[in-house]
Design an enzyme around this catalytic site. Structure first.
Site, PDB file in Angstrom:
ATOM      1  N   LYS A 230     -32.540  22.527 -16.386  1.00 28.14           N
ATOM      2  CA  LYS A 230     -33.828  23.208 -16.607  1.00 28.14           C
ATOM      3  C   LYS A 230     -33.900  24.538 -15.866  1.00 28.14           C
ATOM      4  O   LYS A 230     -33.171  24.784 -14.899  1.00 28.14           O
ATOM      5  CB  LYS A 230     -34.977  22.264 -16.258  1.00 28.14           C
ATOM      6  CG  LYS A 230     -35.087  21.175 -17.326  1.00 28.14           C
ATOM      7  CD  LYS A 230     -36.297  20.321 -17.242  1.00 28.14           C
ATOM      8  CE  LYS A 230     -36.304  19.360 -18.455  1.00 28.14           C
ATOM      9  NZ  LYS A 230     -37.299  18.314 -18.347  1.00 28.14           N
ATOM     10  N   ARG A 265     -32.724  11.446 -16.641  1.00 28.92           N
ATOM     11  CA  ARG A 265     -32.439  11.878 -18.022  1.00 28.92           C
ATOM     12  C   ARG A 265     -31.562  13.125 -17.928  1.00 28.92           C
ATOM     13  O   ARG A 265     -32.007  14.154 -17.433  1.00 28.92           O
ATOM     14  CB  ARG A 265     -33.747  12.161 -18.758  1.00 28.92           C
ATOM     15  CG  ARG A 265     -33.561  12.578 -20.205  1.00 28.92           C
ATOM     16  CD  ARG A 265     -34.905  12.864 -20.866  1.00 28.92           C
ATOM     17  NE  ARG A 265     -34.758  13.211 -22.260  1.00 28.92           N
ATOM     18  CZ  ARG A 265     -34.417  14.425 -22.709  1.00 28.92           C
ATOM     19  NH1 ARG A 265     -34.183  15.407 -21.868  1.00 28.92           N
ATOM     20  NH2 ARG A 265     -34.315  14.652 -24.005  1.00 28.92           N
TER      21      ARG A 265
HETATM   22  N1  HH2 Z   1     -37.173  16.907 -21.095  1.00 27.67           N
HETATM   23  C1  HH2 Z   1     -36.878  17.340 -22.338  1.00 27.67           C
HETATM   24  C2  HH2 Z   1     -37.120  16.516 -23.460  1.00 27.67           C
HETATM   25  N2  HH2 Z   1     -37.603  15.281 -23.300  1.00 27.67           N
HETATM   26  N3  HH2 Z   1     -38.343  13.534 -21.899  1.00 27.67           N
HETATM   27  C3  HH2 Z   1     -38.619  13.069 -20.673  1.00 27.67           C
HETATM   28  N4  HH2 Z   1     -39.066  11.813 -20.511  1.00 27.67           N
HETATM   29  N5  HH2 Z   1     -38.438  13.846 -19.551  1.00 27.67           N
HETATM   30  C4  HH2 Z   1     -37.987  15.116 -19.638  1.00 27.67           C
HETATM   31  O1  HH2 Z   1     -37.878  15.799 -18.588  1.00 27.67           O
HETATM   32  C5  HH2 Z   1     -37.679  15.651 -20.925  1.00 27.67           C
HETATM   33  C6  HH2 Z   1     -37.882  14.804 -22.062  1.00 27.67           C
HETATM   34  C7  HH2 Z   1     -36.263  18.679 -22.525  1.00 27.67           C
HETATM   35  O2  HH2 Z   1     -34.848  18.564 -22.594  1.00 27.67           O
HETATM   36  P1  HH2 Z   1     -34.019  18.580 -23.967  1.00 27.67           P
HETATM   37  O3  HH2 Z   1     -34.363  17.388 -24.787  1.00 27.67           O
HETATM   38  O4  HH2 Z   1     -32.582  18.747 -23.690  1.00 27.67           O
HETATM   39  O5  HH2 Z   1     -34.516  19.917 -24.664  1.00 27.67           O
HETATM   40  P2  HH2 Z   1     -35.361  20.174 -25.981  1.00 27.67           P
HETATM   41  O6  HH2 Z   1     -36.764  19.692 -25.753  1.00 27.67           O
HETATM   42  O7  HH2 Z   1     -35.270  21.679 -26.150  1.00 27.67           O
HETATM   43  O8  HH2 Z   1     -34.712  19.429 -27.121  1.00 27.67           O
END
Ligand code: HH2
Length: 287
Positions: A230, A265
């Protein structure tokens, strides 16, 4: 002399989604999206996404989290039909392999279809507030849920996030969500709570939430946290590009685990697994 800190995971009988929480657990991320902030487009084809999920499980992920909609700052929602088409074949194949699958979605119909396809955990960045049907739907199944805090929505959440006291405010909001789940019949062993690092938070807010993460243990559920790659990591360091944030991701993840996080995660499962094994071996000697 200060007393040695007690490992918050030691001899724990707590469980989440049937997983013992006596050791920290890893949730590996599979983004079946063209636009996720760190790996968009890498696993948009079902075959590539399934292969990635299998690789993450082999590398030591306890849960594989499949998402078909980016919630990065500034993102726009994806039609449900598109989200379903992206995730369902992936969920089906991974679940058939015996992998514990969660699905990262805020839509009740996607949740229901994902559970039918073999997912056992729903990871909702709106903590079951984003869709009026979600809470009752989850309650009527045996599914577990990750309830994440977000201020605002992804389109605008980073514009000007404000709190009176970020830890107290996020904790109080999550406590209300736990209460709503309990009333609906979802017990604490089916709930993990996540302060939502980067979701409507400044760098200072993120750092305070991590510094005081142990406060969330008091809510009586598993604690999950997502720090992986992040932007706050780059802001605290040298502005590194998204794929150059592994060191900071591991540092923040280990800090979180020492403060009581049960589930990390992450995108980089193998490196996180190695870090946790070493942390664990040292923490065990301190009991
Ligand atoms: N962060 C993201 C997405 N989902 N869910 C939880 N529970 N906690 C988090 O910190 C969290 C999450 C963002 O990461 P990513 O899925 O890699 O990115 P994107 O939302 O751009 O797909």
């Amino acid at each position: 002399m200060t007393a040695p800190r007690v490992d918050p995971h030691a001899a724990s009988e707590r469980t989440f989604a049937g997983l013992s929480l006596s050791s920290p657990r890893i949730m590996g991320v599979v983004n079946v999206t063209p636009d996720s902030f760190s790996d968009g487009g890498e696993a948009l084809e079902p075959g590539a996404a399934v292969a990635r999920g299998r690789d993450l499980a082999d590398a030591g992920a306890d849960i594989v989290d499949v998402g078909g909609e980016s919630t990065r700052p500034g993102s726009t929602p994806v039609p449900e039909a598109v989200e379903l088409a992206r995730i369902l074949p992936v969920v089906r194949d991974l679940a058939r392999d015996g992998i514990r699958v969660s699905v990262d979605t805020r839509h009740a119909r996607v949740m229901a279809a994902a559970l039918d396809a073999g997912a056992t955990i729903i990871n909702d960045v709106t903590a079951l507030t984003g869709d009026a049907d979600a809470l009752a739907m989850i309650a009527g199944t045996g599914a577990a849920v990750v309830l994440m805090h977000m201020q605002g929505d992804p389109g605008t959440m980073q514009d000007d996030p404000r709190y009176d006291d970020v830890v107290a405010d996020v904790k109080a909001w999550l406590a209300q969500r736990v209460a709503a789940c309990r009333v609906a019949g979802i017990g604490p062993d089916r709930i993990a709570l996540d302060p939502g690092i980067g979701f409507g938070k400044t760098v200072e807010h993120n750092v305070r939430l991590l510094a005081e993460l142990d406060a969330f243990r008091e809510l009586g559920c598993a604690v999950a946290v997502g720090v992986s790659r992040k932007s706050f990591i780059a802001r605290l360091s040298r502005g590194e590009a998204v794929k150059q944030r592994l060191g900071g991701s591991i540092a923040a993840g280990l800090w979180a685990v020492a403060e009581g996080a049960d589930i990390l995660r992450v995108h980089d499962v193998a490196a996180t697994r190695q870090a946790l094994e070493v942390w664990r071996a040292i923490a065990d000697k301190r009991r």
